[in-house]
Design a protein around this motif. Structure first.
Motif, mmCIF file in Angstrom:
data_model
loop_
_atom_site.group_PDB
_atom_site.id
_atom_site.type_symbol
_atom_site.label_atom_id
_atom_site.label_comp_id
_atom_site.label_asym_id
_atom_site.label_seq_id
_atom_site.Cartn_x
_atom_site.Cartn_y
_atom_site.Cartn_z
ATOM 1 N N SER A 40 -3.584 1.173 -5.300
ATOM 2 C CA SER A 40 -3.594 1.386 -3.850
ATOM 3 C C SER A 40 -4.410 2.626 -3.506
ATOM 4 C CB SER A 40 -2.163 1.529 -3.328
ATOM 5 O OG SER A 40 -1.415 0.358 -3.581
ATOM 6 N N ASP A 45 -6.232 -3.961 -2.655
ATOM 7 C CA ASP A 45 -5.120 -4.677 -2.039
ATOM 8 C C ASP A 45 -4.111 -5.053 -3.117
ATOM 9 O OD1 ASP A 45 -3.527 -6.173 -0.219
ATOM 10 O OD2 ASP A 45 -4.556 -8.012 -0.878
ATOM 11 N N GLY A 65 2.226 -0.588 -2.736
ATOM 12 C CA GLY A 65 1.504 -1.788 -2.302
ATOM 13 C C GLY A 65 2.268 -2.490 -1.177
#
Lengths: 377, 377
Positions: A40, A45, A65
């Motif tokens: 992250s 993503d 995340g």
């Protein structure tokens, strides 16, 4: 192996991620959440999944995340679940995400592979891996982005591994600051039996002997035995799984150890028997040589020499010391500051390349520092 | 226990010594010279003797005391020589100084006592003792006044011990900042077999297994195995003497360990046999409970918090860091610099008093440092 590499200025600048696309992490415990934090931070993503809602919430809240969605199309899936369910989860993820590369971080590599083969899983997209990283505490709350930095990350390639998939898993390791190491599952399992699983058992067995002992005896314990038994504090559940999953290599090392132990016990029982004294001396001497082979801190890095400087630890003293080492263009490769209550001064143990020792010692002495010793360890 | 407190101004202030008169120290190695440094700092007249002229010169030059003279009339004699000559030297000192109390600091207590009894030495003035203190490096040059601070100092009283003499040896321990602990020689030897001698052997045996292993396997070693085998680096000569002198209690513990080790190996060999899983789990669980019984928090100091700062290790960087910590009036109580191959930066783990954490973190971040983490361990 563990040489202190000069750390470059690049460090501070934000690094570009090697891994592209969404990374799905199944299992938001210490390893899963730590991987999530690191990725992250690189702007990747990260889709987190965990059978425990509370663990998942913690990981998301702490910034590891986002929650995974059914619509996710991950490029890479990292399975970070307990060993006993690793094979199940890998098989499921391979089926659910037919275009993703799947890796796992379990600390045993042959058993899950065997299980998956036995089930006829499509292994062309699976690459087992094992980051040699961890902390004494587990769970999402103990997760840290930096636990992989500078640690080896074993990647198990086999005939079914495609170079592109291998590159993706190695990119993951590199993005986390780890050093990818290619090994066969067999070699990996033998290696961790020796350097991780058996040390755990030995520490536990030794600490187990303390149970019957009087408090007064344990009161004599010092740093040595505390270090020797520190990892005996590890969680039973996980270790029963790990040891069970790597029983064969572990038993091989245990049997060899049992033989060595029996021999030295007999030598101490029969001090006058021929070779007894020699057996005891060899045990300690072989230990000296063995521990020297370990990379890193206590395996003391032979590439450097140590200069021990006396410092009183009033604020600014260390600043002066290292500032002056900088003026002398001496790069500090490693250091330890030692001081204890009642000490009149602290000792700064500074590791430098051999070619810098004289420059450091003479330069510091000119500037009024007291050098306690200069050693080769 | 051995906690690393900041070197306070109080430490510098002279304390009043309990021991009166001249203290003669025979053997100017690590322990003898360290005792000399501590007593000299208290203003006590310390007379040093050693069979090695160079060792003696070092100890005197470093301020551990003065050279012994034939005219000395010591009140207390501390024998700090290798185990295999301890009894001889005690016997000689008792004879040469008929009014002095004689103690020794050997790490085994029953054998020298037996030897002295067998020779009919006058034991009314002898009190065996054992300070549980040491360093990885030996010799006068490694000597430090503070190695006894907060450590137990076993004093062996028996029916022949006079209260006045016992008080004198305990005063010595107290003057050095140690905690006197009265034990019988038998209890002492059993205790050190468990918490010192066997851990040494186990660490040596485990590290000995590394000799045959490939570099790649050892490359996977982490902090756990490094801690478990750290003391395997100890000097063979001394340990052969210690183990030989305490063989019986050591063998008892080794035999018990061998049985436990065999049981867990069998359990791993026969995972499906009834109780196998249980045996493995109990081994780890008993280790958990055993290690909890050790005093001290595995060497960790609960009184400080750790701030982990990222640094690139180009010359001057640490200087800047510690210089700025000085500006922030943050005193570094302890620190460790960590970095490994492939690392993009080093991690400086800095221990500070809790009240300084916020000041350190905010101040450093203002100055552009990256804080990797702030922990409580």
């Amino acid at each position: 192996m563990s040489q202190s590499t000069g750390v470059s200025a690049r460090a501070a600048a934000p690094r570009r991620a090697r891994v592209q696309g969404t990374v799905r992490i199944v299992g938001a415990g210490l390893l899963g959440a730590s991987i999530g934090h690191a990725l992250s931070a690189l702007g990747i993503d990260v889709a987190l999944d965990d059978t425990s809602p509370s663990q998942l919430r913690l990981a998301v809240d702490y910034g590891a995340g986002r929650r995974a969605a059914d619509t996710d199309e991950p490029a890479l899936i990292v399975v970070a679940v307990p060993p006993d369910v690793t094979a199940d989860v890998i098989e499921r993820e391979l089926a659910r995400h037919p275009s993703a590369v799947v890796t796992d971080v379990a600390s045993v590599k042959l058993e899950p592979l065997r299980a998956l083969r036995a089930r006829g899983a499509d292994l062309t997209r699976y690459i087992g891996s094992h980051p040699l990283a961890g902390r004494e505490r587990g769970g999402a709350i103990a997760a840290r982005a930096d636990i992989f930095v500078g640690r080896p990350w074993v990647v198990c390639r086999d005939e079914e591994t495609s170079p592109a998939d291998l590159a993706l898993v190695e990119a993951l390791a590199l993005d986390l600051g780890a050093t990818p190491v290619e090994m066969s599952p067999e070699d990996h399992d033998r290696a961790v039996a020796l350097v991780s699983h058996v040390p755990q058992l030995i520490a536990s067995l030794l600490a187990g002997r303390f149970l019957g002992a009087p408090d007064a005896s344990l009161g004599l314990a010092g740093q040595g035995v505390r270090d020797t038994t520190r990892i005996a504090a590890s969680a039973p559940e996980l270790w029963v799984q790990i040891l069970g999953a790597n029983a064969e290599p572990v038993v091989d090392v245990l049997d060899a150890l049992a033989a060595d132990l029996g021999a030295v016990a007999d030598a101490l029982r029969e001090p006058d028997a021929s070779g007894s004294r020699r057996t005891v001396a060899d045990t300690i001497r072989r230990g000296n040589e063995g521990v020297e082979r370990l990379p890193g801190k206590h395996g003391q890095n032979r590439r450097f020499e140590t200069v021990v400087v006396m410092v009183d630890d009033t604020p600014g003293q260390l600043g002066r010391l290292f500032g002056e080492l900088g003026e002398l263009d001496v790069n500090v490769e490693d250091l330890r500051l030692e001081h204890s209550p009642g000490a009149q001064f602290g000792l700064a143990e500074i590791s430098v390349v051999p070619s810098a020792v004289t420059r450091a010692v003479e330069g510091l002495e000119e500037r009024g520092w007291k050098i306690a010793s200069t050693t080769n360890d």
